[in-house]
Design an enzyme around this catalytic site. Structure first.
Site, PDB file in Angstrom:
ATOM      1  N   LYS A   1     -10.326   6.397  -2.813  1.00  0.00           N
ATOM      2  CA  LYS A   1      -9.994   7.818  -2.953  1.00  0.00           C
ATOM      3  C   LYS A   1     -10.943   8.566  -3.880  1.00  0.00           C
ATOM      4  O   LYS A   1     -11.194   9.747  -3.716  1.00  0.00           O
ATOM      5  CB  LYS A   1      -8.558   7.980  -3.448  1.00  0.00           C
ATOM      6  CG  LYS A   1      -7.537   7.710  -2.361  1.00  0.00           C
ATOM      7  CD  LYS A   1      -6.157   8.173  -2.773  1.00  0.00           C
ATOM      8  CE  LYS A   1      -5.176   8.044  -1.628  1.00  0.00           C
ATOM      9  NZ  LYS A   1      -4.823   6.636  -1.347  1.00  0.00           N
TER      10      LYS A   1
ATOM     11  N   GLU B   1      -1.866  17.659  -4.619  1.00  0.00           N
ATOM     12  CA  GLU B   1      -0.513  17.152  -4.388  1.00  0.00           C
ATOM     13  C   GLU B   1      -0.622  15.644  -4.336  1.00  0.00           C
ATOM     14  O   GLU B   1      -1.669  15.093  -4.012  1.00  0.00           O
ATOM     15  CB  GLU B   1       0.053  17.697  -3.085  1.00  0.00           C
ATOM     16  CG  GLU B   1      -0.279  16.901  -1.824  1.00  0.00           C
ATOM     17  CD  GLU B   1      -1.762  16.916  -1.455  1.00  0.00           C
ATOM     18  OE1 GLU B   1      -2.456  17.902  -1.792  1.00  0.00           O
ATOM     19  OE2 GLU B   1      -2.218  15.924  -0.855  1.00  0.00           O
TER      20      GLU B   1
ATOM     21  N   SER C   1      -9.538  -1.204   1.381  1.00  0.00           N
ATOM     22  CA  SER C   1      -9.495   0.141   0.793  1.00  0.00           C
ATOM     23  C   SER C   1      -9.111   0.167  -0.683  1.00  0.00           C
ATOM     24  O   SER C   1      -9.521   1.061  -1.413  1.00  0.00           O
ATOM     25  CB  SER C   1      -8.552   1.033   1.595  1.00  0.00           C
ATOM     26  OG  SER C   1      -7.265   0.452   1.679  1.00  0.00           O
TER      27      SER C   1
HETATM   28  C1  LIG Z   1      -4.220   6.273  -0.171  1.00  0.00           C
HETATM   29  C2  LIG Z   1      -4.626   4.946   0.294  1.00  0.00           C
HETATM   30  C3  LIG Z   1      -4.762   4.648   1.671  1.00  0.00           C
HETATM   31  C4  LIG Z   1      -4.433   5.625   2.753  1.00  0.00           C
HETATM   32  O1  LIG Z   1      -5.184   6.781   2.775  1.00  0.00           O
HETATM   33  P1  LIG Z   1      -6.290   7.054   3.885  1.00  0.00           P
HETATM   34  O2  LIG Z   1      -6.613   8.492   3.724  1.00  0.00           O
HETATM   35  O3  LIG Z   1      -5.668   6.758   5.223  1.00  0.00           O
HETATM   36  O4  LIG Z   1      -7.412   6.157   3.616  1.00  0.00           O
HETATM   37  C5  LIG Z   1      -5.213   3.386   2.028  1.00  0.00           C
HETATM   38  N1  LIG Z   1      -5.486   2.448   1.103  1.00  0.00           N
HETATM   39  C6  LIG Z   1      -5.346   2.682  -0.214  1.00  0.00           C
HETATM   40  C7  LIG Z   1      -5.664   1.588  -1.181  1.00  0.00           C
HETATM   41  C8  LIG Z   1      -4.911   3.936  -0.663  1.00  0.00           C
HETATM   42  O5  LIG Z   1      -4.774   4.158  -1.978  1.00  0.00           O
END
Ligand SMILES: *Cc1c(COP(=O)(O)O)cnc(C)c1O
Length: 398
Positions: free
Chosen positions: A94, A116, A382
């Protein structure tokens, strides 16, 4: 139409195929229009690019490794690489976006940032870059979420942000979004609204995708170095709103040999009434300012989603994903809570990496794929699992 003639990127009108656009109240038009007119010029200015790259390197810790997961590869009988977004500062992808947006806000002369947040991850990523740059930060969060996510509220406060409770409706993310919109309408001159995924009115989905596209730019270079070619056979990523997936897919969209697999949260199962499998359960409509695919009742009420992972607990997907789904360029699948939890445990045991439960959804889909053995598979990891430890503890009785 020949497949290769499909445009998978944004067009001049702010659409991806049938999806996108800016469906916003009149009062918000000046803010969004200012952004639309300026975002590309600002982002592609060399001084912006230099500052963006420098912060990604020295502050976020990029580039993130592309790790050949040997034991996981042996288990599935193919070659699996993990794109380690979990190693970024603040623990997920993020921050790539919030760094980009704060630099953009500065160049637009903004001195105040609003955001938000649901689970608090985007709120923390926003509060982090506001501290870094010395900008005022107000994060809207549902009253219910504030109680559920105390550690992230504490983080935001330590980082100097003001956390404002949304006390209307279900007191969760959508109510926080409404409050943030209201704030922006009332403060059009000095305030920038940082949206956390590839959602919202144009230009947000395109802008956020461009910031996150550093993920696939790096994957190409790293694969070239490791295996002598830039193109993998598969890229897998989880999808909440879709920003890590869009970042991981971005520079492969026109390489049709690369299969793009987007993994949504099936929750308790798609027929359970507790799911966030948007492409399976949803249909076309307008959500948060753009035309996309969302889960809604026949009369257009948004259906409350469910996922064990807070980051995937979203009733829609970004418009570019809706286009990739409808055009068939991407394959959209789903994974249940249970499958994701098992995959999170498996990665921990096999590779010594505890993934975010969001990321574990992408990993879980490996279990359902058939491999010949020679494939090159990239999974976007992610985020890291530290934030999910309590959920893992409760689930596995650790
Ligand atoms: C917020 C988040 C997501 C989901 O958000 P996307 O916009 O779909 O990427 C996925 N993995 C993690 C670790 C997150 O913090």
């Amino acid at each position: 139409m020949n497949e290769t003639t499909i445009n998978y990127y944004v067009n001049e009108k702010g659409y991806f195929g049938d999806f996108g656009g800016a469906y916003i109240p009149e009062m918000l038009y000046p803010n969004v229009e200012e952004l639309r007119q300026n975002y590309l010029d600002i982002i592609y200015d060399p001084s912006f690019q230099e500052e963006f790259r420098q912060l990604l390197k020295d502050y976020v810790g990029r580039e993130t490794p592309l790790f050949y997961a040997k034991r996981l590869s042996e288990r599935y009988g193919t070659n699996i690489y993990l794109k380690r977004e979990d190693l970024n500062h603040t623990g997920a992808h993020k921050v790539n976006n919030t760094i980009g947006q704060i630099l953009l806000a500065e160049r637009l002369g903004k001195t105040r940032i609003i955001a938000e947040t649901g689970a608090g991850q985007h709120g923390v990523a926003t509060a982090t870059v506001c501290a870094l740059r010395g900008l005022e930060c107000v994060v809207y969060m549902g009253e219910v979420d504030i109680k559920r996510q105390a550690p992230n509220v504490a983080r935001m406060k330590m980082l100097g942000a003001t956390v404002r409770a949304a006390t209307c409706g279900s007191k969760t993310l959508k109510d926080a979004t409404n409050e943030a919109m209201r704030d922006w309408i009332n403060n059009p001159v000095d305030t920038h609204y940082i949206i956390g995924s590839v959602v919202g009115p144009h230009p947000y989905p395109d802008m956020v995708a461009r910031f996150q596209s550093v993920i696939s730019a790096e994957i190409r270079e790293q694969l070239k170095e490791k295996i002598g070619r830039e193109l993998p056979d598969y890229v897998l990523a989880c999808v909440g709103g879709g920003s890590n997936a869009m970042g991981a897919f971005y520079h492969f969209l026109n390489d049709e040999s690369v299969k793009l697999i987007a993994v949504e949260a099936g929750g308790h199962g798609v027929n359970s009434g507790m799911s966030a499998a948007t492409t399976t359960l949803g249909n076309e409509g307008v959500l948060h300012g753009s035309r996309s695919i969302l889960m809604q009742t026949e009369d257009g009420q948004v259906i409350e989603p469910h996922s064990i992972s807070a980051g995937l607990d979203y009733p829609g997907i970004g418009p570019q994903h809706a286009h990739l789904f409808k055009s068939g360029r991407g394959e959209y699948v789903n994974i249940t809570d249970d499958e994701a939890m098992q995959a999170g445990m498996l990665l921990s045991k096999l590779e010594g990496i505890i993934p975010a439960i969001e990321s574990a959804h992408a990993l879980a889909y490996l279990e359902k794929m058939k491999f010949k053995g020679s494939e090159q598979v990239v999974v976007c990891l992610s985020g890291r699992g530290d934030k999910d430890l309590q959920t893992y503890m409760d689930y596995f009785k650790l």
